[in-house]
Write a protein that holds these residues in place. Structure first.
Motif, short mmCIF file in Angstrom:
data_model
loop_
_atom_site.label_atom_id
_atom_site.label_comp_id
_atom_site.label_asym_id
_atom_site.label_seq_id
_atom_site.Cartn_x
_atom_site.Cartn_y
_atom_site.Cartn_z
N ASP A 139 -21.24 10.11 14.83
CA ASP A 139 -20.87 9.72 16.19
C ASP A 139 -20.19 10.83 16.98
OD1 ASP A 139 -18.63 9.74 14.64
OD2 ASP A 139 -17.76 7.92 15.49
N GLN A 140 -20.12 12.02 16.42
CA GLN A 140 -19.51 13.12 17.16
C GLN A 140 -20.57 13.98 17.81
OE1 GLN A 140 -16.60 14.90 14.33
NE2 GLN A 140 -15.08 14.29 15.84
N ARG A 141 -20.44 14.17 19.13
CA ARG A 141 -21.43 14.90 19.90
C ARG A 141 -20.76 16.04 20.65
NH1 ARG A 141 -22.86 11.81 24.04
NH2 ARG A 141 -24.93 12.71 24.33
N VAL A 142 -21.48 17.16 20.75
CA VAL A 142 -20.96 18.31 21.48
C VAL A 142 -22.01 18.78 22.47
CG1 VAL A 142 -19.46 19.05 19.61
CG2 VAL A 142 -21.77 19.97 19.75
N ALA A 143 -21.54 19.39 23.56
CA ALA A 143 -22.43 19.97 24.56
C ALA A 143 -22.21 21.47 24.60
CB ALA A 143 -22.15 19.36 25.94
N LEU A 221 -19.50 15.76 31.56
CA LEU A 221 -19.66 16.34 30.22
C LEU A 221 -18.43 16.09 29.37
CD1 LEU A 221 -21.38 19.86 30.52
CD2 LEU A 221 -22.39 17.65 30.02
N MET A 222 -17.27 16.33 29.93
CA MET A 222 -16.05 16.16 29.16
C MET A 222 -15.84 14.70 28.75
SD MET A 222 -15.01 19.22 28.81
CE MET A 222 -13.54 18.79 27.90
N ALA A 223 -16.35 13.79 29.57
CA ALA A 223 -16.23 12.36 29.24
C ALA A 223 -17.27 11.93 28.21
CB ALA A 223 -16.35 11.53 30.52
N ASP A 224 -18.46 12.52 28.26
CA ASP A 224 -19.56 12.07 27.42
C ASP A 224 -19.60 12.72 26.04
OD1 ASP A 224 -20.34 10.46 29.48
OD2 ASP A 224 -21.96 11.77 30.17
N TYR A 225 -18.92 13.88 25.89
CA TYR A 225 -18.99 14.62 24.63
C TYR A 225 -17.60 14.82 24.03
CZ TYR A 225 -23.79 15.64 25.98
OH TYR A 225 -25.11 15.52 26.34
N ASP A 226 -17.57 14.96 22.72
CA ASP A 226 -16.30 15.14 22.03
C ASP A 226 -15.75 16.56 22.20
OD1 ASP A 226 -16.00 12.50 20.47
OD2 ASP A 226 -18.05 13.12 20.03
N ALA A 227 -16.62 17.51 22.47
CA ALA A 227 -16.21 18.89 22.73
C ALA A 227 -17.31 19.56 23.52
CB ALA A 227 -15.93 19.65 21.44
N VAL A 228 -16.93 20.54 24.33
CA VAL A 228 -17.88 21.26 25.18
C VAL A 228 -17.65 22.76 25.03
CG1 VAL A 228 -18.64 21.69 27.56
CG2 VAL A 228 -18.03 19.36 26.84
N LEU A 229 -18.75 23.50 24.91
CA LEU A 229 -18.69 24.96 24.87
C LEU A 229 -19.36 25.51 26.11
CD1 LEU A 229 -18.21 27.73 23.52
CD2 LEU A 229 -20.45 27.46 22.42
N LEU A 230 -18.63 26.35 26.83
CA LEU A 230 -19.19 27.04 27.98
C LEU A 230 -19.65 28.42 27.52
CD1 LEU A 230 -19.73 27.11 31.01
CD2 LEU A 230 -17.40 27.96 31.35
N ALA A 231 -20.95 28.64 27.53
CA ALA A 231 -21.54 29.92 27.12
C ALA A 231 -22.57 30.32 28.17
CB ALA A 231 -22.18 29.80 25.74
N ALA A 232 -22.10 30.41 29.41
CA ALA A 232 -23.00 30.55 30.56
C ALA A 232 -23.40 31.99 30.85
CB ALA A 232 -22.34 29.94 31.79
N GLY A 233 -22.91 32.94 30.06
CA GLY A 233 -23.32 34.32 30.25
C GLY A 233 -22.71 34.97 31.48
N ALA A 448 -17.01 30.40 18.15
CA ALA A 448 -16.76 29.20 18.95
C ALA A 448 -17.12 27.94 18.17
CB ALA A 448 -17.54 29.27 20.25
N ALA A 449 -18.22 27.99 17.42
CA ALA A 449 -18.61 26.83 16.62
C ALA A 449 -17.52 26.48 15.61
CB ALA A 449 -19.93 27.12 15.90
N VAL A 450 -16.93 27.49 14.98
CA VAL A 450 -15.84 27.24 14.04
C VAL A 450 -14.65 26.61 14.76
CG1 VAL A 450 -14.19 28.32 12.47
CG2 VAL A 450 -16.53 29.15 12.56
N ALA A 451 -14.32 27.16 15.92
CA ALA A 451 -13.17 26.64 16.68
C ALA A 451 -13.39 25.18 17.06
CB ALA A 451 -12.96 27.49 17.93
N MET A 452 -14.60 24.83 17.47
CA MET A 452 -14.90 23.46 17.85
C MET A 452 -14.84 22.54 16.63
SD MET A 452 -17.98 24.32 20.51
CE MET A 452 -18.21 22.67 21.20
N ASP A 453 -15.35 23.02 15.50
CA ASP A 453 -15.29 22.22 14.27
C ASP A 453 -13.85 21.93 13.87
OD1 ASP A 453 -16.91 21.26 11.76
OD2 ASP A 453 -15.23 22.44 10.98
N ARG A 454 -12.99 22.93 13.98
CA ARG A 454 -11.58 22.72 13.68
C ARG A 454 -10.99 21.66 14.59
NH1 ARG A 454 -8.99 28.78 13.42
NH2 ARG A 454 -9.89 29.46 11.44
N TYR A 455 -11.28 21.79 15.87
CA TYR A 455 -10.76 20.84 16.85
C TYR A 455 -11.22 19.42 16.53
CZ TYR A 455 -10.43 18.31 21.26
OH TYR A 455 -10.18 17.36 22.22
N LEU A 456 -12.50 19.27 16.22
CA LEU A 456 -13.05 17.95 15.96
C LEU A 456 -12.58 17.36 14.64
CD1 LEU A 456 -16.64 18.65 17.31
CD2 LEU A 456 -14.93 17.14 18.34
N HIS A 457 -12.02 18.22 13.77
CA HIS A 457 -11.42 17.74 12.53
C HIS A 457 -9.92 17.50 12.67
CE1 HIS A 457 -15.20 18.60 10.53
NE2 HIS A 457 -14.73 18.03 9.44
#
Length: 636
Positions: A139-143, A221-233, A448-457
């Protein structure tokens, strides 16, 4: 032939404090004092310069040894474990590993990137090596906002670890700068498409043509997902801000490359200046500038020239790319600044340049420039392409609460955790650092993926540096991997036996990358580099020093006979008196050694050792050994 010592910082490791029962004649008792290191994990890590220099810590010696052995699938697996897209990075990486390679102290660095490409080109089909994904927390989703190298790398890891991932891309094709910024003669589009398909195969939903902040609000996005990564270049081109920059015939680098990569420039649909038959002048010295210049050659320009602030030796572009540009007839004028664009009736006719004495950029990106008075001169041009850099194009995103910007217009994040000011919102890649290189973006996406995983844990307050994509990412105590298990980590001494070694360190030339002849390059979509044959790759792989191997001595068996010192072709072994060890008081055993009748400290100049194994072979008491140390740091 000996290594060029002046190119390296002396790194001296203590091998042994050896006791002598009588006067030891070969101990060097006079001379300067030296600081010696006993060799800990950090020390041995720095021995493997190429791996330490790689932003994703690719185990370079290991995959090179596997290529030499003919195990190309395993070599590819080692690469993919770290840099996730070997087919891409082997073509567009800026090769910091090769700058650090110790082989370059003798003749030329290892062709590390070319070997990476060979393994990627010759591997079996990747699906045979993929493991099924076991979703840990359904049930955990990220954008992820942005499908460039940072976004793709983060999505690949997060999906592989079981998260539901949605990738948002503003353009109508995925890949970000990989798809629209880099020409296909350097990076064929099929490899970008393959990378996207690998991500989709893990269940990632890719939504194209969606501008976050417009079609979808950041708040949604912030409401619909458990975490969001901005990688817009960083897709907004920088301007020269000189008179005439808006004249007809002047275009900026990124829009030009977008058009080239979209096919319009070559099919008459281009909204940019006509290139065929024109004199083109490119302003800038980086990768995009070189790409613009080489693309102009392929579009039929009459002549292509470049001007840049830097000397040719300090241009940001890869030296190899610079050499290829010159091979294609492009003339480069270094240390030139643009004073104004010369126009006639609103159309460009040339560029007024000045000679550069010195320049530097301030931390906030402003240019401090000193030019030579009276050095004004005009270079004629009918088309001017300004490719001096780019910055993030955040648009409405920059107005989102919790998203702060730096003085350079980039996204402000915690440098260790990559978190923004809003909980659950992270940022990585060029939108944070400004434009860097593809491998840096991949490394940032994985961090960033590691950081998000830590946050979600629930590790919300962690300030630990994010160093490893495998750190803390476990299921039932076992690390997950997208690949089947790799071969055993340790390499045997047979690896050294298979190297190409000449007498006393004889030079063995680096094998150049085969390329198309110039007359066959005038096609935007035909790859210039052809790749190694198996024979070329295996021979090049055998040049590697295999710096993970290290010399050790059993002090109790050493007789201080000096045979190892005498036989060493690089003169990197010495035996000195204990009182010449500058930091002796810090070394375990030195206090006791000073009470001996005689003896010596045996040490090695680590950076100079070529792992030739001659010291081990000649040692009469067989107290020396060559041992492989596998670095424990994971891909970042």
């Amino acid at each position: 032939m000996t290594l060029r010592v002046g190119k390296v910082e002396p790194r001296r490791r203590l091998l042994a404090l050896v006791k002598a029962e009588a006067f030891a004649p070969y101990v060097q008792r006079r001379g300067e004092k030296y600081r010696l290191n006993v060799g800990d994990e950090a020390w041995f890590w720095q021995n493997v310069n190429c791996q330490a220099a790689c932003p994703v810590y690719t185990d370079v010696p290991r995959y090179i040894a596997l290529i030499a052995d003919g195990d190309f699938d395993a070599a590819y697996a080692v690469n993919r474990q770290a840099n996730v897209f070997p087919n891409i990075l082997s073509r567009v990486c800026h090769r910091p590993c090769e700058d650090a390679c110790r082989r370059g102290l003798l003749d030329e660095p290892m062709a590390i990137c070319n070997l990476k490409r060979f393994a990627a080109d010759c591997k079996s089909h990747i699906t045979n090596r993929m493991s099924p994904v076991k979703r840990r927390i359904p049930d955990q989703r990220v954008a992820v906002v942005g499908s460039g190298p940072a976004g793709l790398a983060a999505a690949l890891d997060l999906a592989g670890w079981g998260y539901g991932v949605t990738l948002y891309e503003a353009l109508d094709k995925p890949g970000g700068m990989l798809a629209v910024g880099i020409p296909s003669y350097r990076l064929p589009r099929r490899f970008v498409e393959q990378a996207v398909e690998e991500v989709r195969a893990l269940g990632v939903e890719v939504r194209l043509g969606v501008r976050v902040g417009e079609e979808v609000s950041f708040s949604e996005l912030m409401a619909d997902y458990d975490a969001v990564l901005l990688a817009a270049g960083a897709h907004a081109p920088l301007r020269l801000n000189v008179p005439g920059e808006d004249a007809k015939g002047v275009v900026h680098g990124l829009p030009f490359m977008y058009e080239v990569n979209a096919g319009g420039a070559g099919e008459g649909r281009c909204t940019l200046p006509q290139i065929e038959g024109q004199r083109v002048l490119v302003v800038g010295g980086g990768h995009t500038a070189i790409d613009c210049a080489r693309s102009s050659v392929r579009l039929g320009a009459q002549a292509v020239e470049m001007v840049c602030l830097e000397t040719k030796e300090t241009m940001p572009a890869d030296p190899y790319e610079i050499a290829e540009a010159e091979t294609e007839g492009i003339v480069i004028y270094p240390t030139r600044a643009v004073g104004r664009v010369v126009t006639k009736a609103g159309r460009v006719t040339g560029v007024e340049c000045l000679n550069v004495n010195s320049f530097e950029f301030t931390p906030d990106g402003k240019l401090n420039l000193e030019t030579e008075p009276g050095s004004e001169h005009v270079l004629e041009a009918e088309v001017v392409i300004v490719a001096i850099g780019q910055r993030p194009a955040l648009g409405p995103l920059s107005e989102h609460e919790g998203l702060e910007k730096t003085g350079r217009g980039t996204v402000a994040v915690d440098s260790e955790t990559l978190a923004t000011g809003q909980p659950g919102l992270f940022a990585a890649g060029d939108c944070v650092t400004g434009p860097l290189n593809v491998v840096d973006a991949v490394a940032a996406g994985r961090r960033a993926a590691v950081a998000m995983d830590r946050y979600l844990h629930g590790d919300i307050g962690s300030t630990r540096p994010v160093l490893s994509a495998a750190e803390g990412l476990t299921t039932g105590g076992k690390k997950e991997s997208l690949l089947a298990p790799l071969p055993p980590a340790d390499l045997s001494l047979d690896t050294l036996d298979r190297r190409l070694t000449g007498d006393d360190g004889e030079e063995i030339p680096r094998h150049p990358m085969p390329t198309l002849p110039f007359e066959e390059r005038l096609d935007l979509h035909r790859e210039v580099e052809l790749g190694y044959t198996e024979e070329q790759a295996r021979r090049e792989a055998q040049r590697c020093y295999q710096c993970g191997f290290n010399v050790f001595i059993e002090a109790e068996r050493c007789t201080l006979c000096n045979k190892c010192v005498e036989v060493c072709p690089q003169k990197c072994l010495e035996i000195i008196a204990f009182d010449r060890v500058e930091n002796g008081d810090e070394l375990a055993g030195m206090e006791r050694a000073r009470e001996w009748l005689d003896g010596g400290a045996v040490f090695i100049y680590e950076a100079l050792c070529t792992r030739c194994d001659k010291c081990v072979e000649v040692c009469p008491p067989k107290c020396m050994r060559m041992e492989h140390i596998q670095m424990s740091r994971e891909p970042c």
